[in-house]
Design a protein around this motif. Structure first.
Motif, short mmCIF file in Angstrom:
data_model
loop_
_atom_site.label_atom_id
_atom_site.label_comp_id
_atom_site.label_asym_id
_atom_site.label_seq_id
_atom_site.Cartn_x
_atom_site.Cartn_y
_atom_site.Cartn_z
N TRP A 262 10.81 -1.65 -0.83
CA TRP A 262 9.61 -0.85 -0.66
C TRP A 262 8.61 -1.25 -1.73
O TRP A 262 8.96 -1.87 -2.73
CB TRP A 262 9.93 0.66 -0.75
CG TRP A 262 10.60 1.07 -2.03
CD1 TRP A 262 11.95 1.12 -2.29
CD2 TRP A 262 9.96 1.48 -3.25
NE1 TRP A 262 12.18 1.52 -3.58
CE2 TRP A 262 10.99 1.76 -4.19
CE3 TRP A 262 8.63 1.63 -3.64
CZ2 TRP A 262 10.72 2.19 -5.49
CZ3 TRP A 262 8.36 2.06 -4.95
CH2 TRP A 262 9.40 2.33 -5.84
N GLY A 263 7.34 -0.91 -1.51
CA GLY A 263 6.32 -1.17 -2.51
C GLY A 263 5.98 -2.64 -2.64
O GLY A 263 6.07 -3.41 -1.69
N HIS A 264 5.55 -3.02 -3.84
CA HIS A 264 5.12 -4.40 -4.14
C HIS A 264 4.05 -4.86 -3.15
O HIS A 264 4.15 -5.91 -2.53
CB HIS A 264 6.30 -5.37 -4.14
CG HIS A 264 7.24 -5.20 -5.29
ND1 HIS A 264 8.59 -5.43 -5.19
CD2 HIS A 264 7.01 -4.82 -6.57
CE1 HIS A 264 9.17 -5.20 -6.35
NE2 HIS A 264 8.23 -4.83 -7.22
N VAL A 265 3.01 -4.06 -3.04
CA VAL A 265 1.85 -4.47 -2.25
C VAL A 265 1.02 -5.39 -3.14
O VAL A 265 0.55 -4.99 -4.20
CB VAL A 265 1.01 -3.27 -1.79
CG1 VAL A 265 -0.19 -3.75 -0.98
CG2 VAL A 265 1.87 -2.31 -0.97
N TRP A 266 0.87 -6.64 -2.69
CA TRP A 266 0.23 -7.66 -3.52
C TRP A 266 -1.29 -7.57 -3.43
O TRP A 266 -1.84 -7.09 -2.42
CB TRP A 266 0.71 -9.04 -3.14
CG TRP A 266 2.14 -9.24 -3.53
CD1 TRP A 266 3.24 -8.90 -2.83
CD2 TRP A 266 2.60 -9.76 -4.79
NE1 TRP A 266 4.38 -9.19 -3.55
CE2 TRP A 266 4.02 -9.72 -4.75
CE3 TRP A 266 1.98 -10.27 -5.92
CZ2 TRP A 266 4.81 -10.17 -5.81
CZ3 TRP A 266 2.75 -10.72 -6.98
CH2 TRP A 266 4.15 -10.66 -6.92
N ALA A 267 -1.96 -8.05 -4.44
CA ALA A 267 -3.43 -7.99 -4.48
C ALA A 267 -4.03 -8.72 -3.28
O ALA A 267 -5.02 -8.26 -2.69
CB ALA A 267 -3.94 -8.58 -5.79
N TRP A 268 -3.43 -9.84 -2.89
CA TRP A 268 -3.96 -10.59 -1.74
C TRP A 268 -3.76 -9.81 -0.45
O TRP A 268 -4.58 -9.90 0.47
CB TRP A 268 -3.32 -11.98 -1.65
CG TRP A 268 -1.84 -12.01 -1.38
CD1 TRP A 268 -0.84 -12.10 -2.29
CD2 TRP A 268 -1.20 -11.97 -0.09
NE1 TRP A 268 0.39 -12.11 -1.67
CE2 TRP A 268 0.19 -12.04 -0.32
CE3 TRP A 268 -1.68 -11.90 1.21
CZ2 TRP A 268 1.12 -12.02 0.72
CZ3 TRP A 268 -0.75 -11.88 2.25
CH2 TRP A 268 0.62 -11.94 2.01
N GLN A 269 -2.68 -9.01 -0.37
CA GLN A 269 -2.47 -8.18 0.81
C GLN A 269 -3.51 -7.08 0.89
O GLN A 269 -4.06 -6.78 1.96
CB GLN A 269 -1.07 -7.57 0.78
CG GLN A 269 0.05 -8.57 0.99
CD GLN A 269 1.41 -7.94 0.85
OE1 GLN A 269 1.72 -7.31 -0.16
NE2 GLN A 269 2.25 -8.09 1.87
N LYS A 270 -3.81 -6.47 -0.25
CA LYS A 270 -4.84 -5.42 -0.28
C LYS A 270 -6.19 -5.98 0.12
O LYS A 270 -6.93 -5.35 0.88
CB LYS A 270 -4.90 -4.80 -1.68
CG LYS A 270 -3.69 -3.99 -2.07
CD LYS A 270 -3.86 -3.40 -3.46
CE LYS A 270 -2.65 -2.58 -3.88
NZ LYS A 270 -2.80 -2.00 -5.23
N ALA A 271 -6.51 -7.18 -0.40
CA ALA A 271 -7.81 -7.79 -0.06
C ALA A 271 -7.89 -8.10 1.43
O ALA A 271 -8.94 -7.88 2.07
CB ALA A 271 -7.99 -9.07 -0.88
N LEU A 272 -6.79 -8.59 2.02
CA LEU A 272 -6.77 -8.89 3.44
C LEU A 272 -6.92 -7.63 4.28
O LEU A 272 -7.66 -7.61 5.27
CB LEU A 272 -5.45 -9.60 3.80
CG LEU A 272 -5.29 -10.07 5.25
CD1 LEU A 272 -6.39 -11.07 5.60
CD2 LEU A 272 -3.91 -10.70 5.45
N GLU A 273 -6.25 -6.55 3.86
CA GLU A 273 -6.37 -5.29 4.58
C GLU A 273 -7.80 -4.75 4.51
O GLU A 273 -8.31 -4.20 5.49
CB GLU A 273 -5.39 -4.27 3.99
CG GLU A 273 -3.93 -4.58 4.30
CD GLU A 273 -2.97 -3.73 3.50
OE1 GLU A 273 -3.44 -2.91 2.68
OE2 GLU A 273 -1.74 -3.89 3.69
N GLU A 274 -8.44 -4.91 3.37
CA GLU A 274 -9.82 -4.45 3.22
C GLU A 274 -10.76 -5.24 4.13
O GLU A 274 -11.66 -4.69 4.76
CB GLU A 274 -10.26 -4.56 1.77
CG GLU A 274 -9.58 -3.56 0.85
CD GLU A 274 -9.90 -3.80 -0.62
OE1 GLU A 274 -10.65 -4.77 -0.90
OE2 GLU A 274 -9.40 -3.04 -1.47
#
Length: 307
Positions: free
Chosen positions: A289-301
């Motif tokens: 669970w967790g470990h949401v990466w910065a690149w994943q957050k940017a892609l989701e945005e």
């Protein structure tokens, strides 16, 4: 070849003041003393330093340094590395003294990642005191933590580390895209002669200017990890991955970006293995669970903006 554990790391930096702020105020390490001119020491235990940060014209990890258990294995390792076609350069007596070791040599793996191997280590009676209240770091027989390197020539680099004495702990191929036709990237988590799940790991990716994927430090409690996570935010240190728990080594922790451009993983409560009996696994999922990466957050945005 009798590789005991990761002993210390050598870092070159164009911004030593940023490293000092990061190590003391965010990580919670302690300044060391008696460093050579142009070098800063940071300690996390009874070793005079675990982080050697020297001033220079680039920002990169120069070497991860591993301790060898005895003189015969040390000599055999030098010969083995030379026979594998890698350079071997003995450190001078003055350099060894500054590192707090009996002797050491430098080399690189087949991807050019910097390594040092040393014989004889130092401890002292200086009490570890963190200015920000970290209760302590887990080191001892398991060493300071682990180092992860990039290896575009993955199979060649993997064979090198096996040949010099590291052993497979977990060897997955992981697809970041999740697409069925994605072959994924090779990863090798490898242990030394101690209970830490991995003391070195390699990932099938190009080598960046920082010459490192990440380093890892283990704190004594999850509370220490959580407080460090808060300090990261307060001190405006870039978050690389949110808090989570890994599948393979069970570490509870997060990742943040160092002033050197690579990441530092801060974790607690990992799996401790028996290095003599462990059979390699191949977990395909990085985190429970967790470990949401910065690149994943940017892609989701970005996807949210397009919706």
């Amino acid at each position: 070849m009798g590789i005991k554990a990761l002993g210390y790391v050598v870092i070159r930096s164009t911004q030593p003041e940023a490293w000092d702020q990061f190590m003391i105020q965010t990580v919670g390490a302690m300044r060391g003393s008696d460093a050579p001119e142009g070098v800063d020491f940071y300690r996390v235990d009874d070793r005079p330093f675990r982080f050697w940060v020297e001033r220079g014209a680039s920002d990169e990890l120069l070497a991860a340094a591993y301790e060898i258990d005895n003189a015969q294995n040390y000599a055999d390792l030098k010969t083995q590395i030379a026979n594998l076609g890698r350079p071997v350069e003995d450190g001078s007596a003055a350099e060894a003294k500054a590192r707090g070791v009996g002797e050491f040599f430098r080399t690189t793996d087949p991807a050019g990642n910097g390594l040092e191997f040393f014989l004889g280590d130092s401890r002292d009676n200086v009490e570890f005191v963190s200015e920000v209240g970290v209760s302590g770091f887990v080191t001892g027989d398991m060493g300071m933590g682990h180092a992860v390197f990039n290896a575009p020539n993955f199979e060649e680099v993997h064979e090198f580390y096996k040949a010099i004495g590291f052993r497979n702990t977990d060897i997955p191929r992981i697809s970041l895209s999740g697409q069925p036709d994605d072959p994924g990237m090779g990863i090798a988590f490898m242990h030394a002669d101690n209970g830490r799940h991995h003391s070195v790991a390699i990932i099938e990716m190009p080598v960046p200017p920082s010459r490192c994927v990440h380093l890892m430090l283990e704190m004594k409690t999850q509370s220490d990890v959580g407080k460090c996570y808060d300090r990261m935010r307060i001190n405006k240190v870039p978050e690389s991955a949110s808090i989570g728990r890994h599948v393979n080594d069970q570490t509870f922790g997060f990742y943040m970006q160092t002033p050197g451009g690579f990441d530092l993983e801060i974790g607690a409560d990992p799996l401790v293995i028996d290095p003599q009996t462990w059979e390699a696994t191949a977990h395909q999922q990085p985190s429970e669970w967790g470990h949401v990466w910065a690149w994943q957050k940017a892609l989701e945005e970005q996807q949210g903006e397009k919706a």
